[in-house]
Design a protein around this motif. Structure first.
Motif, PDB file in Angstrom:
ATOM      1  N   GLU A 156       0.844  -1.192   0.000  1.00  0.00           N
ATOM      2  CA  GLU A 156       0.000   0.000   0.000  1.00  0.00           C
ATOM      3  C   GLU A 156       0.883   1.248   0.000  1.00  0.00           C
ATOM      4  N   VAL A 157       0.405   2.284  -0.656  1.00  0.00           N
ATOM      5  CA  VAL A 157       1.074   3.584  -0.646  1.00  0.00           C
ATOM      6  C   VAL A 157      -0.006   4.642  -0.442  1.00  0.00           C
ATOM      7  N   LEU A 158       0.208   5.553   0.496  1.00  0.00           N
ATOM      8  CA  LEU A 158      -0.766   6.615   0.722  1.00  0.00           C
ATOM      9  C   LEU A 158      -0.936   7.448  -0.538  1.00  0.00           C
ATOM     10  N   GLY A 159      -2.185   7.828  -0.812  1.00  0.00           N
ATOM     11  CA  GLY A 159      -2.487   8.532  -2.054  1.00  0.00           C
ATOM     12  C   GLY A 159      -1.702   9.806  -2.241  1.00  0.00           C
ATOM     13  N   ASP A 160      -1.541  10.604  -1.159  1.00  0.00           N
ATOM     14  CA  ASP A 160      -0.826  11.861  -1.320  1.00  0.00           C
ATOM     15  C   ASP A 160       0.657  11.627  -1.558  1.00  0.00           C
ATOM     16  N   GLU A 161       1.226  10.559  -0.992  1.00  0.00           N
ATOM     17  CA  GLU A 161       2.629  10.238  -1.243  1.00  0.00           C
ATOM     18  C   GLU A 161       2.834   9.876  -2.711  1.00  0.00           C
ATOM     19  N   PHE A 162       1.918   9.068  -3.254  1.00  0.00           N
ATOM     20  CA  PHE A 162       2.024   8.680  -4.657  1.00  0.00           C
ATOM     21  C   PHE A 162       1.928   9.910  -5.558  1.00  0.00           C
ATOM     22  N   LEU A 163       0.966  10.772  -5.279  1.00  0.00           N
ATOM     23  CA  LEU A 163       0.776  11.955  -6.115  1.00  0.00           C
ATOM     24  C   LEU A 163       1.946  12.928  -5.981  1.00  0.00           C
ATOM     25  N   ASP A 164       2.496  13.078  -4.770  1.00  0.00           N
ATOM     26  CA  ASP A 164       3.647  13.957  -4.586  1.00  0.00           C
ATOM     27  C   ASP A 164       4.857  13.454  -5.368  1.00  0.00           C
ATOM     28  N   ASP A 165       5.118  12.142  -5.280  1.00  0.00           N
ATOM     29  CA  ASP A 165       6.252  11.564  -6.015  1.00  0.00           C
ATOM     30  C   ASP A 165       6.041  11.694  -7.515  1.00  0.00           C
ATOM     31  N   TYR A 166       4.801  11.482  -7.959  1.00  0.00           N
ATOM     32  CA  TYR A 166       4.540  11.574  -9.390  1.00  0.00           C
ATOM     33  C   TYR A 166       4.656  13.010  -9.882  1.00  0.00           C
ATOM     34  N   GLU A 167       4.261  13.973  -9.064  1.00  0.00           N
ATOM     35  CA  GLU A 167       4.391  15.374  -9.449  1.00  0.00           C
ATOM     36  C   GLU A 167       5.866  15.751  -9.594  1.00  0.00           C
ATOM     37  N   ARG A 168       6.715  15.262  -8.678  1.00  0.00           N
ATOM     38  CA  ARG A 168       8.150  15.516  -8.795  1.00  0.00           C
ATOM     39  C   ARG A 168       8.709  14.893 -10.073  1.00  0.00           C
ATOM     40  N   PHE A 169       8.232  13.689 -10.402  1.00  0.00           N
ATOM     41  CA  PHE A 169       8.659  13.047 -11.646  1.00  0.00           C
ATOM     42  C   PHE A 169       8.237  13.880 -12.857  1.00  0.00           C
ATOM     43  N   GLN A 170       6.998  14.351 -12.866  1.00  0.00           N
ATOM     44  CA  GLN A 170       6.522  15.175 -13.975  1.00  0.00           C
ATOM     45  C   GLN A 170       7.329  16.458 -14.102  1.00  0.00           C
ATOM     46  N   GLU A 171       7.675  17.064 -12.978  1.00  0.00           N
ATOM     47  CA  GLU A 171       8.457  18.302 -12.998  1.00  0.00           C
ATOM     48  C   GLU A 171       9.835  18.049 -13.605  1.00  0.00           C
ATOM     49  N   THR A 172      10.432  16.900 -13.288  1.00  0.00           N
ATOM     50  CA  THR A 172      11.720  16.552 -13.878  1.00  0.00           C
ATOM     51  C   THR A 172      11.611  16.422 -15.380  1.00  0.00           C
ATOM     52  N   VAL A 173      10.556  15.739 -15.850  1.00  0.00           N
ATOM     53  CA  VAL A 173      10.369  15.564 -17.286  1.00  0.00           C
ATOM     54  C   VAL A 173      10.122  16.906 -17.967  1.00  0.00           C
ATOM     55  N   ARG A 174       9.325  17.787 -17.328  1.00  0.00           N
ATOM     56  CA  ARG A 174       9.076  19.109 -17.914  1.00  0.00           C
ATOM     57  C   ARG A 174      10.374  19.903 -18.028  1.00  0.00           C
ATOM     58  N   ARG A 175      11.235  19.802 -17.013  1.00  0.00           N
ATOM     59  CA  ARG A 175      12.515  20.522 -17.052  1.00  0.00           C
ATOM     60  C   ARG A 175      13.396  19.989 -18.175  1.00  0.00           C
ATOM     61  N   LEU A 176      13.408  18.664 -18.351  1.00  0.00           N
ATOM     62  CA  LEU A 176      14.212  18.082 -19.414  1.00  0.00           C
ATOM     63  C   LEU A 176      13.712  18.517 -20.783  1.00  0.00           C
ATOM     64  N   ARG A 177      12.398  18.599 -20.941  1.00  0.00           N
ATOM     65  CA  ARG A 177      11.845  19.047 -22.216  1.00  0.00           C
ATOM     66  C   ARG A 177      12.222  20.490 -22.505  1.00  0.00           C
ATOM     67  N   ALA A 178      12.207  21.314 -21.458  1.00  0.00           N
ATOM     68  CA  ALA A 178      12.576  22.718 -21.633  1.00  0.00           C
ATOM     69  C   ALA A 178      14.059  22.853 -21.978  1.00  0.00           C
ATOM     70  N   ASP A 179      14.898  22.022 -21.346  1.00  0.00           N
ATOM     71  CA  ASP A 179      16.338  22.088 -21.601  1.00  0.00           C
ATOM     72  C   ASP A 179      16.694  21.562 -22.981  1.00  0.00           C
ATOM     73  N   ALA A 180      15.824  20.701 -23.547  1.00  0.00           N
ATOM     74  CA  ALA A 180      16.122  20.074 -24.838  1.00  0.00           C
ATOM     75  C   ALA A 180      15.431  20.789 -25.982  1.00  0.00           C
ATOM     76  N   ALA A 181      15.301  22.104 -25.884  1.00  0.00           N
ATOM     77  CA  ALA A 181      14.607  22.850 -26.933  1.00  0.00           C
ATOM     78  C   ALA A 181      15.465  23.070 -28.172  1.00  0.00           C
ATOM     79  N   GLY A 182      16.767  22.759 -28.109  1.00  0.00           N
ATOM     80  CA  GLY A 182      17.641  22.945 -29.262  1.00  0.00           C
ATOM     81  C   GLY A 182      17.397  21.911 -30.339  1.00  0.00           C
ATOM     82  N   ASP A 183      18.134  22.040 -31.454  1.00  0.00           N
ATOM     83  CA  ASP A 183      17.941  21.155 -32.595  1.00  0.00           C
ATOM     84  C   ASP A 183      18.959  20.026 -32.659  1.00  0.00           C
ATOM     85  N   ALA A 184      19.986  20.080 -31.812  1.00  0.00           N
ATOM     86  CA  ALA A 184      21.051  19.086 -31.907  1.00  0.00           C
ATOM     87  C   ALA A 184      20.556  17.716 -31.480  1.00  0.00           C
ATOM     88  N   ASP A 185      20.837  16.702 -32.310  1.00  0.00           N
ATOM     89  CA  ASP A 185      20.383  15.346 -32.008  1.00  0.00           C
ATOM     90  C   ASP A 185      20.988  14.828 -30.716  1.00  0.00           C
TER      91      ASP A 185
END
Length: 214
Positions: free
Chosen positions: A61-90
């Motif tokens: 079992e995992v408390l709902g708010d713990e799961f959502l907090d961890d997932y929000e941190r994961f989403q924030e990491t992915v959003r930051r990576l997308r912002a950092d990868a705005a260039g054209d270089a492969d």
């Protein structure tokens, strides 16, 4: 002399029965509907995800708010990576995709029991052909390697295709998030390519993953 009668749903009620019927109706109105009772079970056995020859154990079992907090941190990491990868270089695009996949693995490991987590994600700092430290976070491993001359970081955890990571994300959303699937695709390219440019990333396809404990 006729009996006194009172109106009833199926015709007149004799006077001898009226006090009993009215008494029942009064008590029902005063007490309200019967109290409902339902038992809810908590999971005590780990959930199992079987991927090939590997069995990964997830927390019962995992408390709902713990799961959502961890997932929000994961989403924030992915959003930051997308912002950092705005260039054209492969090479920038590929590096961000690798970091996104690593973030997905770290998120999933946080929901596992310790023994499975340490098998699933591990980055070793290697110097002179020897492992000098191991870490469950790639950033921590890079920081440790920077302090040791000639040290490098080796991904020593389990590596699965992106489609397996996507299915594991959907599965844990069912287990801990009330069936709400994550909105981000694990392992997908972090940024859209401009028109005329062709990226290397491919969309992960759905495939069956052997899981238990649903």
């Amino acid at each position: 002399m006729g009996l006194f009668t009172a109106p009833g749903p199926n015709g007149p009620i004799p006077s001898s029965s009226t006090p009993l019927v009215l008494g029942r109706a009064f008590r029902a109105g005063r007490e309200g509907p019967p109290v409902a009772k339902k038992q809810f079970a908590l999971n005590t056995e780990p959930h199992e995800a079987v991927v090939g020859e590997h069995t990964l154990l997830f927390k019962p079992e995992v408390l709902g708010d713990e799961f959502l907090d961890d997932y929000e941190r994961f989403q924030e990491t992915v959003r930051r990576l997308r912002a950092d990868a705005a260039g054209d270089a492969d090479e920038i695009d590929a590096a961000a995709a690798r970091q996104s996949t690593a973030a997905t693995r770290v998120f999933l490991a946080g929901l596992m029991l310790p023994e499975s987590a340490s098998e699933f994600v591990r980055w070793d700092v290697v110097a002179g052909g020897k492992t000098i430290s191991s870490h469950q976070d790639p950033d921590e491993a890079q920081e440790a390697a920077a302090k040791k001359k000639g040290a490098t970081v080796k991904d020593a955890g389990l590596r699965f295709p992106d489609r397996i990571l996507v299915e594991l994300m959907e599965w844990v959303a069912e287990l801990y998030g009330g069936g709400r699937p994550p909105t981000s695709s694990a392992g997908s390219a972090p940024a859209s390519r401009p028109p005329g440019k062709r990226g290397r990333g491919t969309s992960p396809s759905r495939a069956s993953t052997s899981t238990r404990g649903r």
